[in-house]
Write an enzyme that holds these catalytic residues in place. Structure first.
Site, short mmCIF file in Angstrom:
data_model
loop_
_atom_site.label_atom_id
_atom_site.label_comp_id
_atom_site.label_asym_id
_atom_site.label_seq_id
_atom_site.Cartn_x
_atom_site.Cartn_y
_atom_site.Cartn_z
N ARG A 93 0.82 -1.20 0.00
CA ARG A 93 0.00 0.00 0.00
C ARG A 93 0.86 1.27 0.00
NH1 ARG A 93 -4.29 1.57 4.56
NH2 ARG A 93 -3.45 -0.32 5.46
N TYR A 94 1.98 1.21 0.74
CA TYR A 94 2.89 2.36 0.80
C TYR A 94 4.12 1.99 -0.01
CZ TYR A 94 -0.07 3.09 4.89
OH TYR A 94 -1.14 3.24 5.72
N ARG A 97 7.33 0.00 1.75
CA ARG A 97 7.21 -1.18 2.61
C ARG A 97 6.05 -2.07 2.18
NH1 ARG A 97 5.43 3.56 4.65
NH2 ARG A 97 3.93 3.69 6.36
N CYS A 106 -2.85 -17.96 14.13
CA CYS A 106 -2.35 -17.21 15.29
C CYS A 106 -2.29 -18.17 16.48
CB CYS A 106 -3.29 -16.07 15.65
SG CYS A 106 -3.50 -14.88 14.32
N CYS A 110 -7.94 -12.85 18.79
CA CYS A 110 -8.45 -11.68 19.49
C CYS A 110 -9.83 -11.36 18.93
CB CYS A 110 -7.51 -10.50 19.26
SG CYS A 110 -5.78 -10.98 19.53
N CYS A 113 -10.08 -8.50 16.29
CA CYS A 113 -9.09 -8.51 15.19
C CYS A 113 -9.68 -7.91 13.92
CB CYS A 113 -8.66 -9.94 14.92
SG CYS A 113 -7.53 -10.08 13.53
N ARG A 115 -8.53 -8.42 11.00
CA ARG A 115 -8.47 -9.43 9.93
C ARG A 115 -9.25 -10.68 10.33
NH1 ARG A 115 -2.64 -8.37 9.16
NH2 ARG A 115 -2.58 -6.64 7.71
N ASP A 275 -10.35 -0.69 14.08
CA ASP A 275 -10.87 -0.79 12.71
C ASP A 275 -12.27 -1.40 12.75
OD1 ASP A 275 -8.51 0.16 11.41
OD2 ASP A 275 -7.58 -1.76 11.89
N ASP A 312 -6.32 3.93 10.83
CA ASP A 312 -6.21 3.39 9.48
C ASP A 312 -7.52 3.75 8.80
OD1 ASP A 312 -5.12 1.98 7.34
OD2 ASP A 312 -4.27 0.48 8.70
N LYS A 319 -2.84 5.09 6.88
CA LYS A 319 -2.81 5.41 8.31
C LYS A 319 -2.44 6.88 8.52
CE LYS A 319 -1.16 0.95 10.14
NZ LYS A 319 -0.91 0.22 8.88
#
Ligand SMILES: *Cc1c(COP(=O)(O)O)cnc(C)c1O
Ligand code: SF4
Length: 346
Positions: A93-94, A97, A106, A110, A113, A115, A275, A312, A319
């Site tokens: 996206r950037y 990076r 995982c 969580c 989350c 995602r 988010d 974000d 962000k």
């Protein structure tokens, strides 16, 4: 009756057996458990026992019927990862990076989350061929200066598979630095073992680990030991925190968390605005409240212990910091507010 101490709790029945939820809540939670993965590690279970089954750690991991409630403008892919994915396992996206996601698994899941629709044992990870293709994308994209391993939790990978990835990245000249986003140092600190430390130690490029931690109670003695081992392996540690209602949405709780992070050798990096992932509305804290909390910490808490409050932008625009603003313009004059709230003319 207690569940076996060495195994994570992965089903509603495990949670009942460990006295984390009541037997009567199982039928109501069946739809939650069918949709979203559950895992509570032994380390997290002991922290939940110490802080209460409705406490700030339990809220992060124990499934709730509130997850079945939709909230305004929620999105399955809240920050638009898929629109910026040139190839499976990469989000770019950037310009400087990329995210590399070798696994969607995982150690713990969580409940907030972002995602959550993409993570879990059912989603697996990249095959060897897909991983090769993703690494090839990085190899052939000279603008990529930093590679951020995320997922899923990259530290769930075997030391051998992680070593394969780090070795390839070490050999790509334009990649200057590697970052790993993980909950494992706090959730399953026993995984920071000799093999993993040796793998990280062998990397030539700087490896930075962003540790996801939302409450000081998560920094258990075992977590602190794991963090110390990472530091001794030359890893720089940064803290990532999500602002969560009923977990850490007051200045005292966050002050304690950020001081505990710095004392453990972690630099608080980002405080994330939540988010809008499905079924997470019960964790939402308004940005105005977030700004008040952040403002209360300014002037009181060491600058080293202050993360950037970050949003974000929904949909994938990127962000941006959303902390309080201290500057204002009154009839052409620049005014500035000090940490105690007094206004000065500049
Ligand atoms: C969050 C994110 C990053 C990392 O951003 P930093 O501000 O460098 O921490 C990189 N790529 C994507 C797609 C992201 O969502
Ligand atoms: S560890 Fe990270 S990716 Fe995994 S469920 Fe928690 S927030 Fe999501």
């Amino acid at each position: 009756m207690n569940a076996p101490a060495a195994l994570p709790l992965r089903t509603l029945q495990h949670l009942v057996d460990a006295s984390v939820i009541s037997p009567d809540s199982v039928s109501g939670l069946a739809a939650v458990s069918a949709r979203y993965a559950i895992s509570i590690s032994p380390e997290v279970l002991s922290t939940i026992k110490a802080t209460g089954t409705d406490g700030p750690v339990a809220r992060q991991y124990v499934p709730s019927v509130a997850e079945l409630v939709s909230w305004p403008e929620e999105q399955a892919d809240p920050i638009g990862d898929s629109a910026h994915s040139p190839i499976k396992g990469i989000v770019h996206r950037y310009p400087d990076r990329v995210l590399l996601m070798p696994t969607q698994v995982c150690a713990v899941y969580c409940r907030f989350c972002f995602r959550r629709e993409a993570v879990g044992p059912a989603h697996g990870g990249l095959s060897d061929a897909e991983l090769d293709a993703a690494l090839n994308y990085i190899r052939h994209t000279p603008a990529v200066w930093e590679v951020i391993l995320t997922g899923g939790d990259p530290l769930i990978l075997s030391a051998r598979r992680l070593a394969t990835i780090l070795t390839v990245l070490d050999e790509i000249p334009h990649v200057a630095t590697i970052r790993i986003h993980s909950r494992i140092p706090v959730a399953t600190p026993e995984r920071i073992d000799d093999a993993l430390i040796a793998t990280l130690n062998a990397a030539h490029k700087p490896v930075n680990v962003a540790v996801h931690c939302n409450h000081a109670a998560e920094l258990t003695p075992a977590a602190k030991t794991a963090i110390k081992r990472l530091r001794k392996a030359g890893v720089m540690l940064f803290g990532q925190t999500v602002l969560l209602r009923g977990v850490n949405d007051d200045p005292d709780t966050l002050e304690h968390l950020f001081r505990s992070m710095v004392a453990a050798g972690i630099k608080p990096y980002y405080l994330h605005q939540l988010d809008r992932a499905p079924g997470t509305g019960h964790f939402a804290v308004p940005i105005e409240r977030g700004q008040e909390i952040v403002k209360a910490l300014r002037g009181k808490l060491s600058g080293l212990a202050q993360p950037t409050y970050i949003l974000d932008i929904p949909g994938g625009a990127g962000k941006v910091p959303v902390g309080p603003n201290y500057l204002s313009n009154q009839n052409g004059a620049m005014m500035i507010e000090d940490p105690r709230g007094a206004i000065h003319r500049l």
